[in-house]
Design a protein around this motif. Structure first.
Motif, PDB file in Angstrom:
ATOM      1  N   GLU A 131      -6.544   0.253   2.841  1.00  0.00           N
ATOM      2  CA  GLU A 131      -6.732  -0.550   1.745  1.00  0.00           C
ATOM      3  C   GLU A 131      -6.960  -0.048   0.171  1.00  0.00           C
ATOM      4  OE1 GLU A 131     -10.102  -4.033   0.688  1.00  0.00           O
ATOM      5  OE2 GLU A 131     -10.704  -2.617   2.194  1.00  0.00           O
ATOM      6  N   ASN A 132      -7.262   0.982   0.335  1.00  0.00           N
ATOM      7  CA  ASN A 132      -7.221   1.654  -1.206  1.00  0.00           C
ATOM      8  C   ASN A 132      -5.943   2.416  -1.580  1.00  0.00           C
ATOM      9  OD1 ASN A 132      -9.979   0.740  -1.490  1.00  0.00           O
ATOM     10  ND2 ASN A 132     -10.739   2.692  -0.523  1.00  0.00           N
ATOM     11  N   ARG A 133      -5.423   3.095  -0.643  1.00  0.00           N
ATOM     12  CA  ARG A 133      -3.942   3.456  -0.878  1.00  0.00           C
ATOM     13  C   ARG A 133      -4.152   4.831  -1.776  1.00  0.00           C
ATOM     14  NH1 ARG A 133       0.764   0.973   1.592  1.00  0.00           N
ATOM     15  NH2 ARG A 133      -0.044  -0.757   2.622  1.00  0.00           N
ATOM     16  N   SER A 134      -5.195   5.577  -1.755  1.00  0.00           N
ATOM     17  CA  SER A 134      -5.389   6.609  -2.920  1.00  0.00           C
ATOM     18  C   SER A 134      -4.385   7.927  -2.358  1.00  0.00           C
ATOM     19  CB  SER A 134      -6.576   7.172  -2.239  1.00  0.00           C
ATOM     20  OG  SER A 134      -7.710   6.092  -2.620  1.00  0.00           O
ATOM     21  N   GLU A 135      -4.474   8.682  -3.355  1.00  0.00           N
ATOM     22  CA  GLU A 135      -3.285   9.751  -3.237  1.00  0.00           C
ATOM     23  C   GLU A 135      -3.053  10.390  -1.782  1.00  0.00           C
ATOM     24  OE1 GLU A 135      -1.976  13.751  -5.774  1.00  0.00           O
ATOM     25  OE2 GLU A 135      -3.870  12.685  -6.125  1.00  0.00           O
ATOM     26  N   ASN A 136      -2.039  10.663  -1.373  1.00  0.00           N
ATOM     27  CA  ASN A 136      -1.818  11.348   0.092  1.00  0.00           C
ATOM     28  C   ASN A 136      -2.540  10.325   1.132  1.00  0.00           C
ATOM     29  OD1 ASN A 136      -0.542  13.677  -1.093  1.00  0.00           O
ATOM     30  ND2 ASN A 136      -2.526  14.378  -1.638  1.00  0.00           N
ATOM     31  N   TYR A 137      -2.712   9.232   1.072  1.00  0.00           N
ATOM     32  CA  TYR A 137      -3.380   8.483   1.990  1.00  0.00           C
ATOM     33  C   TYR A 137      -2.633   8.216   3.027  1.00  0.00           C
ATOM     34  CZ  TYR A 137      -0.325   4.298   1.714  1.00  0.00           C
ATOM     35  OH  TYR A 137       0.804   3.498   1.770  1.00  0.00           O
ATOM     36  N   LEU A 138      -1.210   8.514   3.242  1.00  0.00           N
ATOM     37  CA  LEU A 138      -0.567   8.455   4.422  1.00  0.00           C
ATOM     38  C   LEU A 138      -0.777   9.541   5.247  1.00  0.00           C
ATOM     39  CD1 LEU A 138       2.928   7.267   3.088  1.00  0.00           C
ATOM     40  CD2 LEU A 138       1.269   6.082   4.569  1.00  0.00           C
ATOM     41  N   GLU A 139      -0.977  10.959   4.689  1.00  0.00           N
ATOM     42  CA  GLU A 139      -1.202  12.092   5.303  1.00  0.00           C
ATOM     43  C   GLU A 139      -2.651  12.048   6.147  1.00  0.00           C
ATOM     44  OE1 GLU A 139       0.067  11.884   2.455  1.00  0.00           O
ATOM     45  OE2 GLU A 139       1.899  13.222   2.432  1.00  0.00           O
ATOM     46  N   VAL A 140      -3.605  11.121   5.253  1.00  0.00           N
ATOM     47  CA  VAL A 140      -4.984  10.988   5.991  1.00  0.00           C
ATOM     48  C   VAL A 140      -4.770  10.307   7.014  1.00  0.00           C
ATOM     49  CG1 VAL A 140      -7.377  10.226   5.406  1.00  0.00           C
ATOM     50  CG2 VAL A 140      -6.082  11.553   3.847  1.00  0.00           C
ATOM     51  N   CYS A 141      -4.065   9.067   7.011  1.00  0.00           N
ATOM     52  CA  CYS A 141      -3.967   8.126   7.863  1.00  0.00           C
ATOM     53  C   CYS A 141      -3.281   8.825   9.230  1.00  0.00           C
ATOM     54  CB  CYS A 141      -3.272   6.916   7.451  1.00  0.00           C
ATOM     55  SG  CYS A 141      -4.232   5.791   6.199  1.00  0.00           S
ATOM     56  N   SER A 142      -2.397   9.456   9.022  1.00  0.00           N
ATOM     57  CA  SER A 142      -1.609  10.077  10.317  1.00  0.00           C
ATOM     58  C   SER A 142      -2.717  11.082  11.089  1.00  0.00           C
ATOM     59  CB  SER A 142      -0.560  10.998   9.736  1.00  0.00           C
ATOM     60  OG  SER A 142       0.511  10.232   9.235  1.00  0.00           O
ATOM     61  N   SER A 143      -3.578  11.956  10.242  1.00  0.00           N
ATOM     62  CA  SER A 143      -4.449  12.748  10.851  1.00  0.00           C
ATOM     63  C   SER A 143      -5.413  12.028  11.579  1.00  0.00           C
ATOM     64  CB  SER A 143      -5.079  13.589   9.714  1.00  0.00           C
ATOM     65  OG  SER A 143      -4.079  14.346   9.241  1.00  0.00           O
ATOM     66  N   LEU A 144      -6.109  10.836  11.124  1.00  0.00           N
ATOM     67  CA  LEU A 144      -6.983   9.749  11.641  1.00  0.00           C
ATOM     68  C   LEU A 144      -6.414   9.356  12.885  1.00  0.00           C
ATOM     69  CD1 LEU A 144      -8.583   8.270   8.415  1.00  0.00           C
ATOM     70  CD2 LEU A 144      -9.822   9.837  10.042  1.00  0.00           C
ATOM     71  N   LEU A 145      -4.946   8.951  12.855  1.00  0.00           N
ATOM     72  CA  LEU A 145      -4.370   8.280  14.153  1.00  0.00           C
ATOM     73  C   LEU A 145      -4.245   9.098  15.068  1.00  0.00           C
ATOM     74  CD1 LEU A 145      -2.744   5.993  15.543  1.00  0.00           C
ATOM     75  CD2 LEU A 145      -0.734   7.125  14.030  1.00  0.00           C
ATOM     76  N   ASN A 146      -3.893  10.475  14.840  1.00  0.00           N
ATOM     77  CA  ASN A 146      -4.044  11.592  15.623  1.00  0.00           C
ATOM     78  C   ASN A 146      -5.341  11.755  16.563  1.00  0.00           C
ATOM     79  OD1 ASN A 146      -2.266  13.775  17.094  1.00  0.00           O
ATOM     80  ND2 ASN A 146      -3.640  14.901  16.240  1.00  0.00           N
ATOM     81  N   ILE A 147      -6.357  11.803  15.758  1.00  0.00           N
ATOM     82  CA  ILE A 147      -7.628  12.145  16.434  1.00  0.00           C
ATOM     83  C   ILE A 147      -7.949  10.719  17.319  1.00  0.00           C
ATOM     84  CG2 ILE A 147      -9.981  12.299  15.843  1.00  0.00           C
ATOM     85  CD1 ILE A 147      -9.322  13.610  13.227  1.00  0.00           C
ATOM     86  N   LEU A 148      -7.884   9.601  16.846  1.00  0.00           N
ATOM     87  CA  LEU A 148      -7.994   8.434  17.742  1.00  0.00           C
ATOM     88  C   LEU A 148      -7.312   8.320  18.755  1.00  0.00           C
ATOM     89  CD1 LEU A 148      -8.166   5.669  14.669  1.00  0.00           C
ATOM     90  CD2 LEU A 148     -10.128   6.323  16.502  1.00  0.00           C
ATOM     91  N   LEU A 149      -6.060   9.047  18.799  1.00  0.00           N
ATOM     92  CA  LEU A 149      -5.132   8.740  20.150  1.00  0.00           C
ATOM     93  C   LEU A 149      -5.787   9.696  20.893  1.00  0.00           C
ATOM     94  CD1 LEU A 149      -1.405   8.301  18.426  1.00  0.00           C
ATOM     95  CD2 LEU A 149      -2.869   6.645  19.772  1.00  0.00           C
ATOM     96  N   VAL A 150      -6.011  10.897  20.533  1.00  0.00           N
ATOM     97  CA  VAL A 150      -6.565  11.985  21.409  1.00  0.00           C
ATOM     98  C   VAL A 150      -7.960  11.448  22.226  1.00  0.00           C
ATOM     99  CG1 VAL A 150      -7.711  14.228  21.558  1.00  0.00           C
ATOM    100  CG2 VAL A 150      -5.358  13.862  20.314  1.00  0.00           C
TER     101      VAL A 150
END
Length: 290
Positions: A131-150
């Protein structure tokens, strides 16, 4: 309340898994969704409330802390009630398979109750970043997605694997796989071409053509083959009469079963049972002499 984040393919990655969209929904009234399907896998995190997921022929109760995974091209819908509105977060992902998926059921269900706060926090962080799309949000989202999948892969009843360069199966292929599984699970019941075609949303001619291209025979011939496989097993392993076996396998009469069996197998059910008994007796005699 309904919020959707559509993403460009490849923006958010976790290994070979691509996050295609995220939606957050809470239904404030008695609600029934339209049946639909997607070209990707959908992962639904039920946060709170109660409702149902209608997946093919199954109605799956859903409540807070349930996780439901629906593979590509599987028709489904959601229901909620006003007394306890269903609230959930849905991921659309590509590049992931559900190992050992039962296509006649078309879903996986588990619970993250024991790790509720961890899952809710991860989902909240991901939604905030999108929602906020702050700086480097894509990298943060990728990390969160990886943790969720695990964490999802560790849940009971979930056997999920990533597939490199995965592309979704063709909708027609998925349909015939499901039809085969449906026949395997229901061959003793009343099954006809109209029923099968209606369940997968194809006309009869398309279904027959696609089924033949994958399995080399029509759905009805496959159905009969499954019936006769079971008939041979019952003739050799039970003392049930031919009439009892015919009834158990859904044939309209013992005479029709006998005629169809002889045409398919080459001998009558009685003769098949006799030959099988003689063969077992010969094998028994050999064992005694040895």
């Amino acid at each position: 309340l309904y919020q959707v984040f559509d993403l460009n393919e490849g923006e958010i990655l976790a290994g070979d898994v691509r996050l295609l969209y995220v939606s957050s929904a809470r239904f404030e009234r008695d609600w029934n969704g339209d049946r639909h399907s997607h070209e990707c896998t959908e992962i639904s995190f039920c946060i709170q409330g109660r409702g149902e997921f209608c997946i093919r022929d199954a109605v799956i109760p859903a409540a807070g802390d349930d996780l439901i995974i629906v593979p590509p091209f599987v028709e489904h819908s959601e229901r909620s009630t006003p007394s306890a509105p269903l609230e959930y977060v849905v991921f659309g992902v590509s590049g992931v398979n559900i190992a050992g998926e039962n296509l006649s059921v078309g879903y996986r269900k588990s619970s993250f109750r024991d790790q509720r706060m961890q899952f809710v926090n991860l989902l909240t962080y991901l939604l905030e970043e999108l929602e906020n799309r702050s700086e480097n949000y894509l990298e943060v989202c990728s990390s969160l997605l990886n943790i969720l999948l695990v964490k999802i892969s560790r849940l009971p009843a979930i056997d999920m694997e990533q597939t490199r360069d995965a592309a979704p199966a063709a909708a027609g292929d998925n349909s015939v796989f499901w039809v085969k599984q449906y026949i395997d699970d229901n061959f003793t019941k009343e099954v006809n071409l109209d029923l099968l075609a209606g369940k997968v949303g194809l006309n009869k001619f398309s279904l027959v053509r696609r089924f033949k291209s994958v399995y080399g025979c029509s759905p009805i011939n496959y159905l009969l083959d499954r019936k006769f496989q079971e008939a041979k097993f019952l003739l050799l392993t039970t003392e049930n009469s031919v009439k009892q076996i015919a009834t158990a396998l859904g044939f309209s009469s013992a005479n029709y079963f006998t005629q169809a069996f002889q045409q398919h197998v080459g001998v009558s059910p009685t003769e098949y049972r006799r030959q099988g008994g003689e063969l077992r007796q010969k094998e028994g005699n050999k064992s005694i002499k040895a």
